[in-house]
Write an enzyme that holds these catalytic residues in place. Structure first.
Site, PDB file in Angstrom:
ATOM      1  N   TYR A  13      35.744  43.179  49.611  1.00  0.00           N
ATOM      2  CA  TYR A  13      36.892  42.374  49.181  1.00  0.00           C
ATOM      3  C   TYR A  13      36.407  41.211  48.323  1.00  0.00           C
ATOM      4  O   TYR A  13      36.958  40.939  47.262  1.00  0.00           O
ATOM      5  CB  TYR A  13      37.645  41.852  50.405  1.00  0.00           C
ATOM      6  N   ASP A  71      50.570  53.370  40.567  1.00  0.00           N
ATOM      7  CA  ASP A  71      49.487  53.272  41.534  1.00  0.00           C
ATOM      8  C   ASP A  71      48.301  52.699  40.775  1.00  0.00           C
ATOM      9  O   ASP A  71      47.757  53.345  39.887  1.00  0.00           O
ATOM     10  CB  ASP A  71      49.148  54.657  42.102  1.00  0.00           C
ATOM     11  N   LEU A 105      53.527  38.311  48.451  1.00  0.00           N
ATOM     12  CA  LEU A 105      53.686  37.288  47.425  1.00  0.00           C
ATOM     13  C   LEU A 105      54.399  37.834  46.192  1.00  0.00           C
ATOM     14  O   LEU A 105      55.189  37.124  45.558  1.00  0.00           O
ATOM     15  CB  LEU A 105      52.312  36.725  47.049  1.00  0.00           C
ATOM     16  N   LYS A 156      37.189  40.116  44.336  1.00  0.00           N
ATOM     17  CA  LYS A 156      37.782  38.832  43.963  1.00  0.00           C
ATOM     18  C   LYS A 156      36.821  37.952  43.161  1.00  0.00           C
ATOM     19  O   LYS A 156      37.250  37.238  42.246  1.00  0.00           O
ATOM     20  CB  LYS A 156      38.264  38.094  45.218  1.00  0.00           C
ATOM     21  N   THR A 158      52.356  37.079  55.221  1.00  0.00           N
ATOM     22  CA  THR A 158      52.739  38.342  54.589  1.00  0.00           C
ATOM     23  C   THR A 158      52.180  39.473  55.448  1.00  0.00           C
ATOM     24  O   THR A 158      51.653  39.242  56.523  1.00  0.00           O
ATOM     25  CB  THR A 158      52.157  38.426  53.167  1.00  0.00           C
ATOM     26  N   SER A 214      44.074  35.676  43.074  1.00  0.00           N
ATOM     27  CA  SER A 214      42.790  35.864  43.735  1.00  0.00           C
ATOM     28  C   SER A 214      42.955  35.477  45.200  1.00  0.00           C
ATOM     29  O   SER A 214      43.877  35.917  45.875  1.00  0.00           O
ATOM     30  CB  SER A 214      41.709  35.026  43.035  1.00  0.00           C
TER      31      SER A 214
END
Length: 278
Positions: free
Chosen positions: A147, A55, A13, A151, A182, A133
């Protein structure tokens, strides 16, 4: 012409956002971990694309990069926290290093980007902070606990931040995309936690199968998502949460409806813990 700061523009994205903005004549200051991955963009837009190697796990390096972006561009219309990745697997199967890297990249770095940008945006009296998000910022799947932690934390921070910065003319958008075409799934499948036998017949085993199945093509178009994000950035009536993808819409509807139903079911019992008036 507008000016944008975007983390992680080498793929996915972030790449779609940078390409779309540059193609329409805007200027972009993008961060990457490896400059060579955007050599083609750099060659095509030498005057309007500015790059920094970063990074995001090195949180202490973020502020200098953000300050440099404002120095180079003069002013910035939108600051996009895009860079991130998915860490999946049973919580007990993940290493502490994996957990720290996930939270540093997906949560701590966006917080620091926003904190570094705010003095500049306040001085401008305008600008928009955009946090990428996921529908996973409000809905959950077994096997994605870390994960989701990153988020949900991201959304909590930017939801509250929106209220803090509104008086200064600064907007906030939390983007909640569904699955997109992606490299997200491929990267996630390559960095799974240890495959523990005990979990193979559980939802975590199913999640591992989904991530590794090349036949499962996500429905989201990253180019269309990028266009929707760009259009929302200049819309003063843009929603705090921008939902992208029919899968995200349906999953969020179910998850939020179920949570609200559980809360409302306790309307009588919740008050039992209130202090009794003297």
């Amino acid at each position: 012409m507008s000016n944008w700061f975007i983390t992680g523009i080498s793929s996915g994205l972030g790449r779609a956002l940078a390409e779309t903005l540059l193609a329409r004549g805007d200027r972009v200051f993008g961060t990457v971990r490896a400059i060579e991955r955007v050599a083609d963009l750099r060659a095509h837009y030498p005057d309007r694309l500015h790059l920094a190697t970063l990074d995001l796990r090195a949180t202490e390096a973020v502020r200098a990069v953000v300050d440099d972006a404002f120095a180079v561009l003069g002013s910035i219309d939108a600051v996009v926290n895009n860079a991130g990745y998915g860490l999946f697997g049973a919580a007990e199967s993940l290493t502490l290093e994996q957990i720290k890297d996930q939270l540093a990249t997906n949560l701590l770095a966006p917080i620091e980007v926003a904190r570094a940008a705010l003095p500049h945006l306040r001085q401008q009296g305008s600008g928009r902070l955009i946090a990428i998000s996921s529908y996973g910022g409000q809905a959950t799947h077994g096997g994605a606990s870390l994960y989701h932690a990153s988020k949900w934390g991201l959304e909590g921070f930017f939801d509250a931040l929106a209220q803090e910065v509104a008086p200064f003319g600064i907007g906030v958008t939390i983007v909640e995309p569904g699955a997109a075409r992606t490299g997200f799934r491929a990267a996630a499948s390559a960095a799974l936690g240890v495959d523990l036998d005990a979990y193979r017949q559980t939802p975590i085993g199913q999640l591992r199968d989904i991530l590794k199945d090349p036949a499962r093509t996500p429905g989201g178009d990253p180019q269309r998502m990028a266009t929707a994000i760009i259009e929302s950035a200049s819309d003063e009536t843009a929603p705090l949460r921008l939902v992208l993808g029919s899968d995200a819409q349906s999953i969020l509807d179910r998850a939020l409806s179920a949570r609200l139903e559980q809360v409302r079911a306790q309307v009588e019992t919740a008050s039992r813990t209130d202090a009794v008036a003297a």
